[in-house]
Enzyme design. Structure first.
Site, PDB file in Angstrom:
ATOM      1  N   ASN A  86      13.979  11.958  -5.177  1.00 55.63           N
ATOM      2  CA  ASN A  86      13.111  12.466  -4.660  1.00 55.63           C
ATOM      3  C   ASN A  86      12.174  12.301  -3.552  1.00 55.63           C
ATOM      4  O   ASN A  86      13.429  10.861  -3.073  1.00 55.63           O
ATOM      5  CB  ASN A  86      11.921  11.197  -6.030  1.00 55.63           C
ATOM      6  CG  ASN A  86      10.797  10.983  -5.985  1.00 55.63           C
ATOM      7  OD1 ASN A  86      10.058  10.425  -6.323  1.00 55.63           O
ATOM      8  ND2 ASN A  86       9.989  12.256  -5.805  1.00 55.63           N
ATOM      9  N   TYR A 118      -1.991  12.130  -0.178  1.00 52.82           N
ATOM     10  CA  TYR A 118      -1.170  11.807   0.141  1.00 52.82           C
ATOM     11  C   TYR A 118      -1.084  10.489   0.474  1.00 52.82           C
ATOM     12  O   TYR A 118      -2.281  10.515   1.361  1.00 52.82           O
ATOM     13  CB  TYR A 118       0.162  12.163  -0.407  1.00 52.82           C
ATOM     14  CG  TYR A 118       0.799  10.427  -1.243  1.00 52.82           C
ATOM     15  CD1 TYR A 118       1.119   9.692  -2.085  1.00 52.82           C
ATOM     16  CD2 TYR A 118       1.777   9.720  -0.058  1.00 52.82           C
ATOM     17  CE1 TYR A 118       2.063   9.102  -2.646  1.00 52.82           C
ATOM     18  CE2 TYR A 118       2.256   8.384  -0.444  1.00 52.82           C
ATOM     19  CZ  TYR A 118       2.371   8.511  -1.996  1.00 52.82           C
ATOM     20  OH  TYR A 118       3.097   6.738  -2.289  1.00 52.82           O
ATOM     21  N   GLU A 127      -1.679   4.653  -5.679  1.00 51.81           N
ATOM     22  CA  GLU A 127      -1.058   5.821  -5.257  1.00 51.81           C
ATOM     23  C   GLU A 127      -1.822   7.118  -5.208  1.00 51.81           C
ATOM     24  O   GLU A 127      -2.639   7.183  -7.000  1.00 51.81           O
ATOM     25  CB  GLU A 127       0.373   6.600  -5.380  1.00 51.81           C
ATOM     26  CG  GLU A 127       1.363   5.612  -5.124  1.00 51.81           C
ATOM     27  CD  GLU A 127       2.952   5.966  -5.756  1.00 51.81           C
ATOM     28  OE1 GLU A 127       3.954   6.584  -4.443  1.00 51.81           O
ATOM     29  OE2 GLU A 127       2.903   6.438  -6.358  1.00 51.81           O
ATOM     30  N   TYR A 129      -2.939  11.024  -5.268  1.00 54.60           N
ATOM     31  CA  TYR A 129      -2.526  12.665  -4.418  1.00 54.60           C
ATOM     32  C   TYR A 129      -3.779  13.376  -5.016  1.00 54.60           C
ATOM     33  O   TYR A 129      -4.664  14.047  -6.172  1.00 54.60           O
ATOM     34  CB  TYR A 129      -1.624  13.110  -5.562  1.00 54.60           C
ATOM     35  CG  TYR A 129      -0.155  12.679  -5.837  1.00 54.60           C
ATOM     36  CD1 TYR A 129      -0.115  10.816  -6.347  1.00 54.60           C
ATOM     37  CD2 TYR A 129       1.245  12.870  -5.001  1.00 54.60           C
ATOM     38  CE1 TYR A 129       1.168  10.607  -6.457  1.00 54.60           C
ATOM     39  CE2 TYR A 129       2.250  12.743  -5.085  1.00 54.60           C
ATOM     40  CZ  TYR A 129       2.597  11.166  -5.525  1.00 54.60           C
ATOM     41  OH  TYR A 129       3.520  10.806  -5.358  1.00 54.60           O
ATOM     42  N   GLU A 219       6.057  16.841  -1.773  1.00 56.26           N
ATOM     43  CA  GLU A 219       7.072  15.418  -2.359  1.00 56.26           C
ATOM     44  C   GLU A 219       7.925  16.439  -3.427  1.00 56.26           C
ATOM     45  O   GLU A 219       7.376  17.510  -3.754  1.00 56.26           O
ATOM     46  CB  GLU A 219       6.182  14.243  -3.319  1.00 56.26           C
ATOM     47  CG  GLU A 219       6.794  14.110  -4.559  1.00 56.26           C
ATOM     48  CD  GLU A 219       6.806  12.365  -5.182  1.00 56.26           C
ATOM     49  OE1 GLU A 219       5.131  12.787  -4.294  1.00 56.26           O
ATOM     50  OE2 GLU A 219       7.137  11.862  -5.646  1.00 56.26           O
TER      51      GLU A 219
END
Ligand SMILES: *[C@@H]1O[C@H](CO)[C@@H](O)[C@H](O)[C@H]1NC(C)=O
Length: 235
Positions: A86, A118, A127, A129, A219
């Site tokens: 990742n 992000y 977090e 997105y 990502e």
């Protein structure tokens, strides 16, 4: 499971109907990757006036390049011998202002990849997105709870939240809550007014806390590919 080809054909077909989906010209051609891609160490900092962030769990072979101005590129290769794999990285701003973010770019089409605005926040630790494009893996329905929808920048976004309490965090480890705006009409490039999303999240009683940065990010997860992105808004 649908094949990648059928998904690509579906998105191309839809692009001729109501939904504006990525065109084939948004995708880079397939290429063969070298075996010994250099692994770029995790880092944050500034480059040509932009804030940038690069993180990987080290399972992928992944190279991040800061290119002049708002450009960056990432090339990655899954390690098929281990699970995980990742990374996330990109360029933007070290603040939480309402921004009008213009970006463009190209991907090599892979299964599990995102392009998103992000960011991370503190108090509380989140977090977020604003997900303009995702591959076959959509983190909303897969992992999170749908709280609502919002229309921003001619796109319809579904809003999801995944609390740390839903994520199966190991005891004693603080995991961020994840907040998602997921665009139904997937695209690679365009204008994102972040304030539209911040406001929509607040209206849904999502406590976004203090935003530390917002970047145009790519990502990838358990996949192999490359991306070339240009942040067009000034630093
Ligand atoms: C940010 O944008 C939202 C939505 O357009 C607006 O309601 C809010 O007042 C803006 N905040 C600031 C500080 O400009």
């Amino acid at each position: 499971m649908p094949t990648l080809t059928s998904l690509l054909l579906t998105s191309l077909t839809l692009s001729h109907s109501l939904l504006a989906s990525p065109l084939s010209s948004d995708f880079l051609p397939r290429h063969s990757l070298q075996d010994d891609l250099p692994q770029t160490p995790n880092s944050v900092g500034h480059h040509d006036g932009y804030y940038y962030m690069w993180w990987t769990d080290g399972v992928h072979k992944a190279t991040y390049n800061n290119l002049p101005g708002g450009k960056f590129s990432i090339i990655w290769k899954a390690n098929t011998r281990e699970s995980g794999g990742n990374f996330i990285g990109g360029k933007g701003w070290e603040d939480g202002k309402n921004r009008t973010i213009k970006y463009s770019g190209k991907f090599e089409l892979t299964k599990k990849q995102y392009i998103a605005i992000y960011g991370m926040t503190q108090n509380p630790y989140n977090e977020f997105y604003i997900l303009d494009y995702h591959g076959t893996y959509n983190p909303g329905p897969s992992t999170a709870k749908k709280l609502g929808e919002v229309t921003c920048d001619d796109g319809d976004y579904e809003i999801y939240r995944r609390g740390w309490w839903e994520g199966g965090s190991p005891p004693g480890i603080t995991m961020p809550t994840r907040i998602y705006s997921i665009r139904k009409q997937k695209r690679i490039g365009g204008i994102v007014r972040t304030g539209c999303h911040f406001e929509a999240w607040k209206k849904l009683d999502i406590d976004i806390g203090t935003i530390l940065f917002q970047i145009v990010a790519v990502e990838g997860y358990q996949s192999t590919g490359r991306a070339e992105i240009l942040v067009e808004s000034p630093p």
